[in-house]
Every structure is written in structure tokens, then in C-alpha cells.
Design a protein around this motif. Structure first.
Motif, short mmCIF file in Angstrom:
data_model
loop_
_atom_site.label_atom_id
_atom_site.label_comp_id
_atom_site.label_asym_id
_atom_site.label_seq_id
_atom_site.Cartn_x
_atom_site.Cartn_y
_atom_site.Cartn_z
N SER A 35 26.49 57.54 23.90
CA SER A 35 27.51 57.80 24.91
C SER A 35 27.58 59.30 25.18
O SER A 35 27.44 60.09 24.26
N PRO A 36 27.74 59.72 26.43
CA PRO A 36 27.95 58.92 27.61
C PRO A 36 26.64 58.41 28.21
O PRO A 36 25.61 59.08 28.13
N ASP A 85 32.07 56.22 30.61
CA ASP A 85 32.36 56.73 29.26
C ASP A 85 33.29 57.93 29.30
O ASP A 85 32.96 59.01 28.82
N ALA A 145 32.64 53.17 21.89
CA ALA A 145 32.87 53.69 23.24
C ALA A 145 34.00 52.96 23.97
O ALA A 145 34.85 53.61 24.58
N HIS A 183 30.62 51.76 30.06
CA HIS A 183 30.61 52.54 28.83
C HIS A 183 29.49 52.01 27.93
O HIS A 183 29.01 50.90 28.11
#
Length: 185
Positions: A162-163, A109, A121, A151
Motif C-alpha cells: 500500500s498504496p 489507500d 489497508a 485499497h
């Protein structure tokens, strides 16, 4: 290079470095922006990797971890560097300063410098790669591969914004696959 983040008192507890695996085995250098491995042990998903690798897990929220990372990369070796979004740009810069020490920079990510919606993402990561194209091309020209490992996804199985944490199963599975591909080249 300055420390990338101000100290976080909760995440800064524990050691700056957690080392595991076999000395002399292929080396994985992990820059962990979340500060996992607080209790001096790798995340459970990473422990099997220690059978065939030396793993140096730098807990970046801990004071001195960034400096120790730079010192490790200044020494001769041929390592794979793994990190996630909040440190992706810094990892490229670090790799540019030490290209002879690295085989690859493997990112999770990379666009997630803050929280990115899982459904966005992949698109955000592609845009991040385009923004950093010149740096990535220079690294590849110097012999350092740069790849996105994983991701976040807009998927019922992805309950993490995310991440993705570096200890996530998807990250470890993608890392194993990517390392196998790098070995076969």
C-alpha cells in the motif's frame, strides 16, 4: 499551499503535467505522488479513459506540479480529483479551497502515508476516514463527494504494498465504476 513533498531527483524528471483525452470532456485531475507518466504518456491502464475524458495527470514530485494543480482548480470547471494515500489529506484541503471546481475527490489507500501492510489497508482506511470526518462532511455539504476507490488487500493477487499505484488495474476498474455511479446521480 506549499509543495507537499521535497523534490526527489529520480521521480522529478520529466514533465509536471501529462495531459490526454478530449478537451471539453469530463475532466479527471490526477495528483500522482509516485510521479508516473514520466515519459509524457499516461499509464497504459488509463489510456482507454482518455477516450471519454480529459485527463490532467499531475506528477507531484516534479517541481511546480502542485502549484499548477491549484491553478487548474482555481479556473471554472467541474472535475473529479483522483489521488492516493500520501496526498489524500492534501487533496481534501485542496478540494475545500476549490469546492466549486470539483464533483468528487476519489482516494486510493488514503491511510497509506507510508507503507501499510495490505492486510491492514482496509482497517487503516476506515480509521483515516473517521479522523477526517469533519473535512469530508464539509466537502459533501458543499456538493463534493468523497469516496475511497480502492485499497490494498491481503490477497495473493496483490503483490504491491500500500498504496496501490494509481495505474493499477484495480484502481482503474474501481474508477470506471465510481464515475458511472456519479454520472447516474
Amino acid at each position: 499551499m506549499p509543495e507537499p513533498f521535497p523534490p526527489d531527483p529520480v521521480r522529478a524528471e520529466g514533465p509536471p503535467l501529462v495531459a490526454a483525452g478530449r478537451s471539453g470532456a469530463p475532466r479527471l485531475i490526477v495528483l500522482d505522488p509516485a510521479g508516473a507518466a514520466k515519459h509524457d504518456g499516461l499509464p497504459a491502464t488509463w489510456r482507454p479513459l482518455a477516450e471519454d475524458h480529459e485527463i490532467l495527470w499531475y506528477r507531484i514530485p516534479v517541481e511546480g506540479a502542485w502549484r499548477e494543480t491549484a491553478e487548474t482548480l482555481a479556473a471554472p470547471g467541474h472535475s473529479d480529483l483522483v489521488t492516493s494515500g500520501p496526498l489524500a489529506a492534501e487533496a481534501l484541503q485542496l478540494a475545500a479551497e476549490h469546492p466549486g471546481s470539483l464533483r468528487s475527490v476519489l482516494l486510493v489507500d488514503p491511510a497509506a502515508e507510508g507503507v501499510v501492510s495490505p492486510g491492514d489497508a482496509a482497517v487503516a482506511d476506515e480509521a483515516w476516514l473517521v479522523r477526517h470526518d469533519a473535512e469530508i462532511a464539509a466537502l459533501r455539504e458543499s456538493g463534493v463527494e468523497v469516496e475511497v476507490l480502492a485499497h490494498s488487500r491481503d490477497d495473493p493477487d496483490d503483490q504491491v504494498p500500500s498504496p496501490l499505484p494509481l495505474g493499477h488495474d484495480w484502481v482503474v476498474d474501481a474508477l470506471r465504476e465510481t464515475l458511472a455511479q456519479l454520472e447516474s446521480r
